[in-house]
Design a protein around this motif. Structure first.
Motif, mmCIF file in Angstrom:
data_model
loop_
_atom_site.group_PDB
_atom_site.id
_atom_site.type_symbol
_atom_site.label_atom_id
_atom_site.label_comp_id
_atom_site.label_asym_id
_atom_site.label_seq_id
_atom_site.Cartn_x
_atom_site.Cartn_y
_atom_site.Cartn_z
ATOM 1 N N ARG A 67 88.480 -3.500 -41.132
ATOM 2 C CA ARG A 67 89.618 -2.675 -41.516
ATOM 3 C C ARG A 67 89.105 -1.340 -42.021
ATOM 4 N NH1 ARG A 67 91.440 -4.365 -46.035
ATOM 5 N NH2 ARG A 67 89.765 -5.800 -46.498
ATOM 6 N N GLY A 68 89.987 -0.345 -42.081
ATOM 7 C CA GLY A 68 89.606 0.971 -42.578
ATOM 8 C C GLY A 68 90.409 1.347 -43.799
ATOM 9 N N TYR A 69 89.769 2.076 -44.724
ATOM 10 C CA TYR A 69 90.449 2.527 -45.938
ATOM 11 C C TYR A 69 89.883 3.879 -46.337
ATOM 12 C CZ TYR A 69 93.117 1.756 -50.267
ATOM 13 O OH TYR A 69 94.036 1.822 -51.291
ATOM 14 N N GLU A 70 90.791 4.797 -46.712
ATOM 15 C CA GLU A 70 90.391 6.114 -47.200
ATOM 16 C C GLU A 70 90.774 6.209 -48.666
ATOM 17 O OE1 GLU A 70 91.057 10.878 -46.238
ATOM 18 O OE2 GLU A 70 91.463 9.385 -44.684
ATOM 19 N N TYR A 71 89.910 6.869 -49.452
ATOM 20 C CA TYR A 71 90.149 6.980 -50.893
ATOM 21 C C TYR A 71 89.932 8.411 -51.332
ATOM 22 C CZ TYR A 71 90.494 5.206 -55.655
ATOM 23 O OH TYR A 71 90.911 4.946 -56.936
ATOM 24 N N TRP A 72 90.851 8.918 -52.187
ATOM 25 C CA TRP A 72 90.792 10.282 -52.680
ATOM 26 C C TRP A 72 90.654 10.305 -54.193
ATOM 27 C CZ3 TRP A 72 96.111 12.184 -50.489
ATOM 28 C CH2 TRP A 72 96.050 12.283 -49.103
ATOM 29 N N VAL A 73 89.946 11.305 -54.682
ATOM 30 C CA VAL A 73 89.997 11.669 -56.097
ATOM 31 C C VAL A 73 90.460 13.122 -56.130
ATOM 32 C CG1 VAL A 73 87.552 12.332 -56.242
ATOM 33 C CG2 VAL A 73 88.793 11.731 -58.318
ATOM 34 N N VAL A 74 91.451 13.387 -56.974
ATOM 35 C CA VAL A 74 92.005 14.735 -57.081
ATOM 36 C C VAL A 74 91.048 15.597 -57.900
ATOM 37 C CG1 VAL A 74 93.952 16.109 -57.939
ATOM 38 C CG2 VAL A 74 94.365 13.869 -56.885
ATOM 39 N N VAL A 75 90.781 16.808 -57.395
ATOM 40 C CA VAL A 75 89.876 17.741 -58.069
ATOM 41 C C VAL A 75 90.609 19.057 -58.315
ATOM 42 C CG1 VAL A 75 87.772 16.701 -57.108
ATOM 43 C CG2 VAL A 75 88.904 18.543 -55.862
ATOM 44 N N GLU A 76 90.131 19.813 -59.306
ATOM 45 C CA GLU A 76 90.769 21.090 -59.633
ATOM 46 C C GLU A 76 90.297 22.219 -58.721
ATOM 47 O OE1 GLU A 76 90.327 21.788 -63.826
ATOM 48 O OE2 GLU A 76 91.152 19.816 -64.315
ATOM 49 N N GLU A 77 89.052 22.112 -58.248
ATOM 50 C CA GLU A 77 88.495 23.129 -57.356
ATOM 51 C C GLU A 77 87.465 22.457 -56.446
ATOM 52 O OE1 GLU A 77 85.039 24.937 -60.230
ATOM 53 O OE2 GLU A 77 87.071 25.699 -60.461
ATOM 54 N N GLU A 78 87.022 23.202 -55.439
ATOM 55 C CA GLU A 78 86.046 22.634 -54.514
ATOM 56 C C GLU A 78 84.750 22.327 -55.267
ATOM 57 O OE1 GLU A 78 84.111 23.373 -50.115
ATOM 58 O OE2 GLU A 78 85.428 24.891 -50.972
ATOM 59 N N PRO A 79 84.246 21.099 -55.156
ATOM 60 C CA PRO A 79 83.019 20.720 -55.870
ATOM 61 C C PRO A 79 81.809 21.483 -55.356
ATOM 62 C CG PRO A 79 84.162 18.794 -54.990
ATOM 63 C CD PRO A 79 84.827 19.989 -54.425
ATOM 64 N N SER A 80 80.820 21.641 -56.239
ATOM 65 C CA SER A 80 79.605 22.363 -55.855
ATOM 66 C C SER A 80 78.723 21.532 -54.924
ATOM 67 C CB SER A 80 78.820 22.766 -57.098
ATOM 68 O OG SER A 80 78.490 21.624 -57.864
ATOM 69 N N PHE A 81 78.881 20.210 -54.936
ATOM 70 C CA PHE A 81 78.126 19.376 -53.999
ATOM 71 C C PHE A 81 78.955 18.180 -53.554
ATOM 72 C CE2 PHE A 81 77.438 16.865 -57.765
ATOM 73 C CZ PHE A 81 77.213 15.572 -57.307
ATOM 74 N N LEU A 82 78.771 17.809 -52.312
ATOM 75 C CA LEU A 82 79.383 16.602 -51.755
ATOM 76 C C LEU A 82 78.285 15.781 -51.106
ATOM 77 C CD1 LEU A 82 82.604 17.953 -49.996
ATOM 78 C CD2 LEU A 82 82.470 16.627 -52.105
ATOM 79 N N GLU A 83 78.296 14.502 -51.356
ATOM 80 C CA GLU A 83 77.342 13.624 -50.692
ATOM 81 C C GLU A 83 77.793 13.389 -49.259
ATOM 82 O OE1 GLU A 83 76.784 10.075 -52.997
ATOM 83 O OE2 GLU A 83 76.349 11.213 -54.801
ATOM 84 N N SER A 84 76.868 12.953 -48.430
ATOM 85 C CA SER A 84 77.199 12.591 -47.059
ATOM 86 C C SER A 84 78.275 11.505 -47.088
ATOM 87 C CB SER A 84 75.943 12.086 -46.352
ATOM 88 O OG SER A 84 76.258 11.683 -45.048
ATOM 89 N N GLY A 85 79.290 11.658 -46.248
ATOM 90 C CA GLY A 85 80.370 10.677 -46.220
ATOM 91 C C GLY A 85 81.581 11.094 -47.033
ATOM 92 N N LEU A 86 81.498 12.267 -47.684
ATOM 93 C CA LEU A 86 82.628 12.784 -48.447
ATOM 94 C C LEU A 86 83.118 14.080 -47.826
ATOM 95 C CD1 LEU A 86 81.392 12.236 -52.117
ATOM 96 C CD2 LEU A 86 83.069 10.876 -50.850
ATOM 97 N N GLU A 87 84.401 14.354 -48.009
ATOM 98 C CA GLU A 87 85.000 15.565 -47.453
ATOM 99 C C GLU A 87 85.986 16.142 -48.467
ATOM 100 O OE1 GLU A 87 87.792 16.752 -43.604
ATOM 101 O OE2 GLU A 87 86.958 14.743 -43.739
ATOM 102 N N TYR A 88 85.991 17.463 -48.571
ATOM 103 C CA TYR A 88 86.940 18.178 -49.427
ATOM 104 C C TYR A 88 88.163 18.527 -48.581
ATOM 105 C CZ TYR A 88 88.814 22.006 -52.301
ATOM 106 O OH TYR A 88 89.613 22.834 -53.048
ATOM 107 N N LYS A 89 89.375 18.249 -49.105
ATOM 108 C CA LYS A 89 90.596 18.487 -48.337
ATOM 109 C C LYS A 89 91.680 19.110 -49.213
ATOM 110 C CE LYS A 89 90.248 14.339 -45.423
ATOM 111 N NZ LYS A 89 90.975 13.138 -44.976
#
Length: 158
Positions: A67-89
């Motif tokens: 099965r597939g699942y997507e998970y979000w955490v709300v942020v105030e601004e674009e983060p300075s770093f994202l690990e592989s497998g994460l996307e800013y939207k």
């Protein structure tokens, strides 16, 4: 079904989120852990809202029981770093029909699907138009209030 609330209509407003997706036999736990651990390391507020939802998988993955699942955490601004497998939207504002499930993890494979079924039935019986396009999502938000666990279900409508 005293664990299902009355239905309400509301909006979440536009959001900036960091998103992760997993496809496995247990995608919820895997992606929630991955995203929340990243958020801690990135210094994201501990009270930031978090949302999840099912995502489609290939026929081949379905045959394997994945099965597939997507998970979000709300942020105030674009983060300075994202690990592989994460996307800013950026997620646009949307109107939702909402239902709260009390203590969803007591029996998650009964309570959560039944909540969705009742919510969809209510939306359809009231003549609302379902909005499944334009990046609108059927969201789940887990909340802890006064020692109790709840899950709000958000059904996009127009």
């Amino acid at each position: 079904m005293d664990y299902l609330s009355e239905f309400t209509i509301g909006s979440l407003g536009a959001m900036k989120v960091v998103s992760g997706v997993r496809v496995s036999d247990n995608p919820e736990d895997e992606v929630i852990s991955f995203v929340t651990e990243w958020a801690k390391r990135a210094g994201i507020r501990t009270d930031a809202r978090q949302f999840g939802f099912d995502v489609p998988v290939s026929d081949e993955d379905q045959e394997k029981g994945l099965r597939g699942y997507e998970y979000w955490v709300v942020v105030e601004e674009e983060p300075s770093f994202l690990e592989s497998g994460l996307e800013y939207k950026h997620v646009g504002d949307c109107k939702y029909a909402i239902q709260r499930v009390t203590e969803p993890m007591v029996d998650p494979f009964e309570r959560i699907p039944l909540g969705w079924k009742k919510l969809a039935g209510w939306v359809n019986s009231r003549g609302y138009k379902t909005s499944c396009d334009q990046d609108r999502f059927w969201l789940e938000e887990k909340l802890e209030i006064d020692g109790s666990v709840y899950m709000d279900l958000y059904f996009p409508i127009e």
